[in-house]
Design a protein around this motif. Sequence first.
Motif, short mmCIF file in Angstrom:
data_model
loop_
_atom_site.label_atom_id
_atom_site.label_comp_id
_atom_site.label_asym_id
_atom_site.label_seq_id
_atom_site.Cartn_x
_atom_site.Cartn_y
_atom_site.Cartn_z
N ILE A 52 -49.72 46.67 -32.53
CA ILE A 52 -49.10 45.38 -32.85
C ILE A 52 -50.06 44.54 -33.69
N ASN A 53 -51.35 44.57 -33.34
CA ASN A 53 -52.35 43.83 -34.10
C ASN A 53 -52.58 44.45 -35.48
N ILE A 54 -52.70 45.77 -35.53
CA ILE A 54 -52.93 46.46 -36.81
C ILE A 54 -51.77 46.21 -37.77
N MET A 55 -50.55 46.27 -37.24
CA MET A 55 -49.36 46.07 -38.08
C MET A 55 -49.10 44.59 -38.38
N GLU A 56 -49.89 43.73 -37.76
CA GLU A 56 -49.79 42.28 -37.99
C GLU A 56 -48.38 41.76 -37.72
N PHE A 57 -47.75 42.26 -36.65
CA PHE A 57 -46.40 41.83 -36.31
C PHE A 57 -46.36 40.36 -35.90
N LYS A 58 -47.44 39.84 -35.35
CA LYS A 58 -47.43 38.43 -34.92
C LYS A 58 -47.31 37.48 -36.11
N TYR B 199 -34.61 50.17 -34.68
CA TYR B 199 -34.84 50.83 -35.97
C TYR B 199 -34.85 52.35 -35.81
N LYS B 200 -35.37 52.84 -34.69
CA LYS B 200 -35.30 54.29 -34.43
C LYS B 200 -33.85 54.74 -34.39
N LYS B 201 -32.99 53.95 -33.77
CA LYS B 201 -31.57 54.31 -33.70
C LYS B 201 -30.95 54.37 -35.09
N ILE B 202 -31.32 53.44 -35.95
CA ILE B 202 -30.80 53.44 -37.33
C ILE B 202 -31.23 54.73 -38.03
N ILE B 203 -32.51 55.08 -37.90
CA ILE B 203 -33.04 56.28 -38.56
C ILE B 203 -32.35 57.52 -38.02
N VAL B 204 -32.22 57.61 -36.70
CA VAL B 204 -31.58 58.77 -36.09
C VAL B 204 -30.13 58.89 -36.56
N ASP C 109 -41.58 34.65 -36.44
CA ASP C 109 -40.30 33.98 -36.69
C ASP C 109 -39.17 34.98 -36.85
N PHE C 110 -39.45 36.10 -37.50
CA PHE C 110 -38.45 37.16 -37.65
C PHE C 110 -37.99 37.64 -36.28
N PHE C 111 -38.94 37.89 -35.39
CA PHE C 111 -38.61 38.40 -34.06
C PHE C 111 -37.90 37.35 -33.22
N ILE C 112 -38.30 36.10 -33.36
CA ILE C 112 -37.63 35.02 -32.61
C ILE C 112 -36.19 34.89 -33.08
N LYS C 113 -35.98 34.91 -34.40
CA LYS C 113 -34.61 34.82 -34.93
C LYS C 113 -33.78 36.01 -34.47
N ARG C 114 -34.40 37.17 -34.46
CA ARG C 114 -33.68 38.38 -34.07
C ARG C 114 -33.25 38.33 -32.61
N SER C 115 -34.06 37.68 -31.78
CA SER C 115 -33.75 37.63 -30.35
C SER C 115 -33.02 36.36 -29.94
N ASN C 116 -33.03 35.36 -30.83
CA ASN C 116 -32.41 34.06 -30.52
C ASN C 116 -32.96 33.46 -29.23
N SER C 117 -34.25 33.58 -29.03
CA SER C 117 -34.86 32.99 -27.84
C SER C 117 -36.30 32.59 -28.14
N GLU D 25 -43.01 43.40 -25.80
CA GLU D 25 -41.74 43.99 -25.35
C GLU D 25 -40.65 43.77 -26.39
N LEU D 26 -40.64 42.58 -26.98
CA LEU D 26 -39.64 42.28 -28.00
C LEU D 26 -39.83 43.19 -29.22
N VAL D 27 -41.08 43.35 -29.65
CA VAL D 27 -41.36 44.23 -30.78
C VAL D 27 -40.94 45.65 -30.44
N TRP D 28 -41.23 46.11 -29.23
CA TRP D 28 -40.84 47.46 -28.81
C TRP D 28 -39.33 47.63 -28.88
N ASP D 29 -38.59 46.63 -28.40
CA ASP D 29 -37.13 46.69 -28.44
C ASP D 29 -36.61 46.77 -29.88
N VAL D 30 -37.23 46.01 -30.77
CA VAL D 30 -36.82 46.04 -32.18
C VAL D 30 -37.14 47.41 -32.79
N ILE D 31 -38.29 47.96 -32.46
CA ILE D 31 -38.66 49.30 -32.94
C ILE D 31 -37.61 50.31 -32.48
N GLN D 32 -37.16 50.20 -31.24
CA GLN D 32 -36.14 51.12 -30.73
C GLN D 32 -34.83 50.98 -31.52
#
Length: 158
Positions: A76-82, A112-117, A86-94, A103-110
């Motif tokens: 998470i730090n290497i990818m500079e997700f923090k 995107y995995k579904k989209i790829i699959v 704002d993107f993640f907050i908007k995506r979760s609306n919370s 956990e939120l980043v992990w859920d978003v990654i999942q």
Amino acid sequence: MKNNTPFNILDSYNKESYTLYKFAQSFFGYPNIIVSDDEYEDIEGKLYATAFAYLMQDFLEASVQMYPYEGWEELINIMEFKEDIDFFIKRSNSNIENDEFSELVWDVIQDYKKIIVTDIKNLFENKALSFFTSIFKLADDDYTPELSLEILGFMDEL
């Protein structure tokens, strides 16, 4: 950050996984991490690449018993997700707390995995396993995994 950064989570086959991702990326139109025109980082590019790296990790765990990457917080730090909070907050609306962010980043990654699959399944239909096993050919490796319960489980989870 380089476009292949997320693939460093893979102990082996990281270059081949990245090559396979580049194929999928060009075919399905996934964005780069680095947008070359302005040299800025694209959050969607980061998410697609990271999701694909984790998808390849799942496959390699099933096919060659590779150990899973255990440095999620570090990634998470290497990818500079923090920086894209704002993107993640908007995506979760919370409103999220720092300890919930991973956990939120992990859920978003999942997601995107579904989209790829879905993209891979739609393109390759019943040949999706061939797509994943091509990683061994990219490594000039004669290894082809036998159908095992782990690989069948991986395919069922797709």
